[in-house]
Design an enzyme around this catalytic site. Structure first.
Site, PDB file in Angstrom:
ATOM      1  N   LYS A  49     -25.714  -8.097 -28.409  1.00  0.00           N
ATOM      2  CA  LYS A  49     -25.098  -8.338 -29.684  1.00  0.00           C
ATOM      3  C   LYS A  49     -25.072  -9.819 -30.023  1.00  0.00           C
ATOM      4  O   LYS A  49     -24.786 -10.203 -31.137  1.00  0.00           O
ATOM      5  CB  LYS A  49     -23.634  -7.835 -29.633  1.00  0.00           C
ATOM      6  CG  LYS A  49     -23.498  -6.349 -29.412  1.00  0.00           C
ATOM      7  CD  LYS A  49     -21.991  -5.981 -29.249  1.00  0.00           C
ATOM      8  CE  LYS A  49     -21.788  -5.490 -27.858  1.00  0.00           C
ATOM      9  NZ  LYS A  49     -20.412  -5.077 -27.550  1.00  0.00           N
ATOM     10  N   GLU A 106     -33.215 -14.478 -29.984  1.00  0.00           N
ATOM     11  CA  GLU A 106     -32.255 -14.541 -28.873  1.00  0.00           C
ATOM     12  C   GLU A 106     -31.188 -15.590 -29.180  1.00  0.00           C
ATOM     13  O   GLU A 106     -31.440 -16.565 -29.879  1.00  0.00           O
ATOM     14  CB  GLU A 106     -33.061 -14.869 -27.622  1.00  0.00           C
ATOM     15  CG  GLU A 106     -32.524 -14.647 -26.266  1.00  0.00           C
ATOM     16  CD  GLU A 106     -31.571 -13.520 -25.947  1.00  0.00           C
ATOM     17  OE1 GLU A 106     -30.650 -13.245 -26.741  1.00  0.00           O
ATOM     18  OE2 GLU A 106     -31.702 -12.973 -24.851  1.00  0.00           O
ATOM     19  N   ASP A 107     -29.995 -15.360 -28.678  1.00  0.00           N
ATOM     20  CA  ASP A 107     -28.913 -16.328 -28.904  1.00  0.00           C
ATOM     21  C   ASP A 107     -29.043 -17.537 -27.977  1.00  0.00           C
ATOM     22  O   ASP A 107     -28.894 -18.682 -28.397  1.00  0.00           O
ATOM     23  CB  ASP A 107     -27.534 -15.661 -28.741  1.00  0.00           C
ATOM     24  CG  ASP A 107     -27.395 -14.873 -27.434  1.00  0.00           C
ATOM     25  OD1 ASP A 107     -28.374 -14.797 -26.656  1.00  0.00           O
ATOM     26  OD2 ASP A 107     -26.305 -14.335 -27.189  1.00  0.00           O
ATOM     27  N   ASP A 110     -30.823 -18.737 -20.520  1.00  0.00           N
ATOM     28  CA  ASP A 110     -30.155 -19.312 -19.365  1.00  0.00           C
ATOM     29  C   ASP A 110     -31.164 -19.273 -18.203  1.00  0.00           C
ATOM     30  O   ASP A 110     -32.009 -20.159 -18.091  1.00  0.00           O
ATOM     31  CB  ASP A 110     -28.900 -18.454 -19.140  1.00  0.00           C
ATOM     32  CG  ASP A 110     -27.981 -18.939 -18.065  1.00  0.00           C
ATOM     33  OD1 ASP A 110     -27.105 -19.756 -18.361  1.00  0.00           O
ATOM     34  OD2 ASP A 110     -28.128 -18.491 -16.925  1.00  0.00           O
ATOM     35  N   PHE A 159     -20.677 -23.353 -20.652  1.00  0.00           N
ATOM     36  CA  PHE A 159     -20.555 -21.996 -21.179  1.00  0.00           C
ATOM     37  C   PHE A 159     -20.047 -22.050 -22.609  1.00  0.00           C
ATOM     38  O   PHE A 159     -18.974 -22.587 -22.871  1.00  0.00           O
ATOM     39  CB  PHE A 159     -19.644 -21.131 -20.303  1.00  0.00           C
ATOM     40  CG  PHE A 159     -19.819 -19.673 -20.600  1.00  0.00           C
ATOM     41  CD1 PHE A 159     -20.860 -18.957 -20.034  1.00  0.00           C
ATOM     42  CD2 PHE A 159     -18.957 -19.021 -21.468  1.00  0.00           C
ATOM     43  CE1 PHE A 159     -21.053 -17.612 -20.329  1.00  0.00           C
ATOM     44  CE2 PHE A 159     -19.138 -17.672 -21.769  1.00  0.00           C
ATOM     45  CZ  PHE A 159     -20.194 -16.974 -21.199  1.00  0.00           C
ATOM     46  N   VAL A 160     -20.837 -21.511 -23.530  1.00  0.00           N
ATOM     47  CA  VAL A 160     -20.505 -21.616 -24.948  1.00  0.00           C
ATOM     48  C   VAL A 160     -20.223 -20.241 -25.563  1.00  0.00           C
ATOM     49  O   VAL A 160     -20.748 -19.228 -25.103  1.00  0.00           O
ATOM     50  CB  VAL A 160     -21.627 -22.327 -25.740  1.00  0.00           C
ATOM     51  CG1 VAL A 160     -21.695 -23.795 -25.380  1.00  0.00           C
ATOM     52  CG2 VAL A 160     -22.980 -21.660 -25.514  1.00  0.00           C
ATOM     53  N   ARG A 172     -16.894 -13.858 -30.625  1.00  0.00           N
ATOM     54  CA  ARG A 172     -18.162 -13.732 -31.354  1.00  0.00           C
ATOM     55  C   ARG A 172     -18.037 -14.128 -32.823  1.00  0.00           C
ATOM     56  O   ARG A 172     -18.975 -14.606 -33.431  1.00  0.00           O
ATOM     57  CB  ARG A 172     -18.672 -12.287 -31.307  1.00  0.00           C
ATOM     58  CG  ARG A 172     -19.131 -11.815 -29.937  1.00  0.00           C
ATOM     59  CD  ARG A 172     -19.906 -10.508 -30.075  1.00  0.00           C
ATOM     60  NE  ARG A 172     -20.057  -9.786 -28.827  1.00  0.00           N
ATOM     61  CZ  ARG A 172     -21.016 -10.008 -27.930  1.00  0.00           C
ATOM     62  NH1 ARG A 172     -21.884 -10.968 -28.131  1.00  0.00           N
ATOM     63  NH2 ARG A 172     -21.087  -9.300 -26.821  1.00  0.00           N
TER      64      ARG A 172
HETATM   65  P1  IMP Z   1     -30.771 -15.108 -19.047  1.00  0.00           P
HETATM   66  O1  IMP Z   1     -31.466 -13.801 -18.776  1.00  0.00           O
HETATM   67  O2  IMP Z   1     -30.148 -15.646 -17.772  1.00  0.00           O
HETATM   68  O3  IMP Z   1     -31.647 -16.133 -19.711  1.00  0.00           O
HETATM   69  O4  IMP Z   1     -29.526 -14.769 -19.922  1.00  0.00           O
HETATM   70  C1  IMP Z   1     -29.486 -14.881 -21.281  1.00  0.00           C
HETATM   71  C2  IMP Z   1     -28.270 -14.134 -21.785  1.00  0.00           C
HETATM   72  O5  IMP Z   1     -27.108 -14.536 -21.061  1.00  0.00           O
HETATM   73  C3  IMP Z   1     -27.956 -14.498 -23.217  1.00  0.00           C
HETATM   74  O6  IMP Z   1     -28.601 -13.641 -24.116  1.00  0.00           O
HETATM   75  C4  IMP Z   1     -26.454 -14.360 -23.283  1.00  0.00           C
HETATM   76  O7  IMP Z   1     -26.102 -13.021 -23.579  1.00  0.00           O
HETATM   77  C5  IMP Z   1     -25.992 -14.702 -21.911  1.00  0.00           C
HETATM   78  N1  IMP Z   1     -25.516 -16.110 -21.811  1.00  0.00           N
HETATM   79  C6  IMP Z   1     -26.093 -17.127 -21.145  1.00  0.00           C
HETATM   80  N2  IMP Z   1     -25.412 -18.269 -21.263  1.00  0.00           N
HETATM   81  C7  IMP Z   1     -24.354 -17.978 -22.061  1.00  0.00           C
HETATM   82  C8  IMP Z   1     -23.268 -18.775 -22.590  1.00  0.00           C
HETATM   83  O8  IMP Z   1     -23.123 -19.989 -22.376  1.00  0.00           O
HETATM   84  N3  IMP Z   1     -22.386 -18.105 -23.390  1.00  0.00           N
HETATM   85  C9  IMP Z   1     -22.486 -16.778 -23.682  1.00  0.00           C
HETATM   86  N4  IMP Z   1     -23.502 -16.005 -23.215  1.00  0.00           N
HETATM   87  C10 IMP Z   1     -24.414 -16.594 -22.417  1.00  0.00           C
HETATM   88 MG    MG Z   2     -27.933 -12.290 -25.476  1.00  0.00          MG
END
Ligand code: IMP
Ligand code: MG
Length: 188
Positions: A49, A106-107, A110, A159-160, A172
């Site tokens: 979401k 994508e938001d 990470d 962490f945001v 959100r």
């Molecule tokens: P990845 O697979 O580790 O790249 O994770 C990406 C997903 O982790 C994003 O789509 C977010 O849902 C979540 N995420 C990573 N960092 C943050 C953050 O700082 N705040 C909130 N959600 C995060």
């Molecule tokens: Mg996400």
């Protein structure tokens, strides 16, 4: 009565991107996508979401035609640490992707696991092209080798929340991106 906004605002250590800055970033990204996808068959794919707000603002700024769709995946548990495994919770139910140029929205990136998994998944599904646009990127956190095609803003390892991003499903609806006070997630 206290508004949610007033309560949640207090959990924010610092505003990282204001509404005005977000608008500038999204406007710039939309212009790039407009230019690059002019002769393509664009399908914007919102990853629920967290990307909901970004997707809504971005698609309104595009001038080229596009279709939209959504997928829901999870890599996080309920907290602030990635589990490293990707689960597809809502799949893309489309018959034929062979003429679609998919742009994943994508938001935040990470570890990079969600996006690299999704890209190969959609390529295997037969899409003509698959690229990704992320509002935020934490390059220092990468665990797999992955570079997104469009990045709104690279940020440090903090962490945001806000503008679609959550912690435990909260925050959100904040209109800005803010750094969450560490005591909020360290207390858990
Ligand atoms: P990845 O697979 O580790 O790249 O994770 C990406 C997903 O982790 C994003 O789509 C977010 O849902 C979540 N995420 C990573 N960092 C943050 C953050 O700082 N705040 C909130 N959600 C995060
Ligand atoms: Mg996400």
């Amino acid at each position: 009565m206290k508004k949610h906004r007033d309560v949640w605002d207090r959990d924010i250590e610092q505003i990282l991107l204001s509404e005005g800055e977000l608008d500038e970033i999204v406007t710039r990204m939309a212009a790039q996508i407009d230019a690059d996808y002019r002769d393509k068959n664009l399908l914007l794919l919102c990853i629920l979401k967290g990307s909901l707000v970004f997707m809504g603002d971005l698609m309104k700024k595009l001038t080229i035609p596009c279709e939209i769709d959504c997928m829901k995946v999870s890599s996080y548990g309920n907290g602030s640490v990635s589990s490293g495994r990707i689960h597809i919770l809502l799949d893309l139910h489309r018959q034929d992707l062979s003429e679609k140029d998919i742009l994943i929205i994508e938001d935040i990136i990470d570890s990079g696991r969600t996006l690299s998994y999704l890209i190969s998944y959609l390529q295997m599904g037969g899409a003509r092209s698959v690229r990704a646009a992320t509002l935020l990127d934490k390059p220092s956190r990468r665990e797999v080798d992955y570079t997104p095609d469009y990045v709104g803003r690279a940020i440090p390892d903090v962490f945001v929340v806000g503008y679609g991003l959550d912690y435990g499903e909260k925050y959100r609806s904040l209109p800005y991106v803010g750094i969450l006070k560490p005591e909020i997630y360290e207390a858990k």
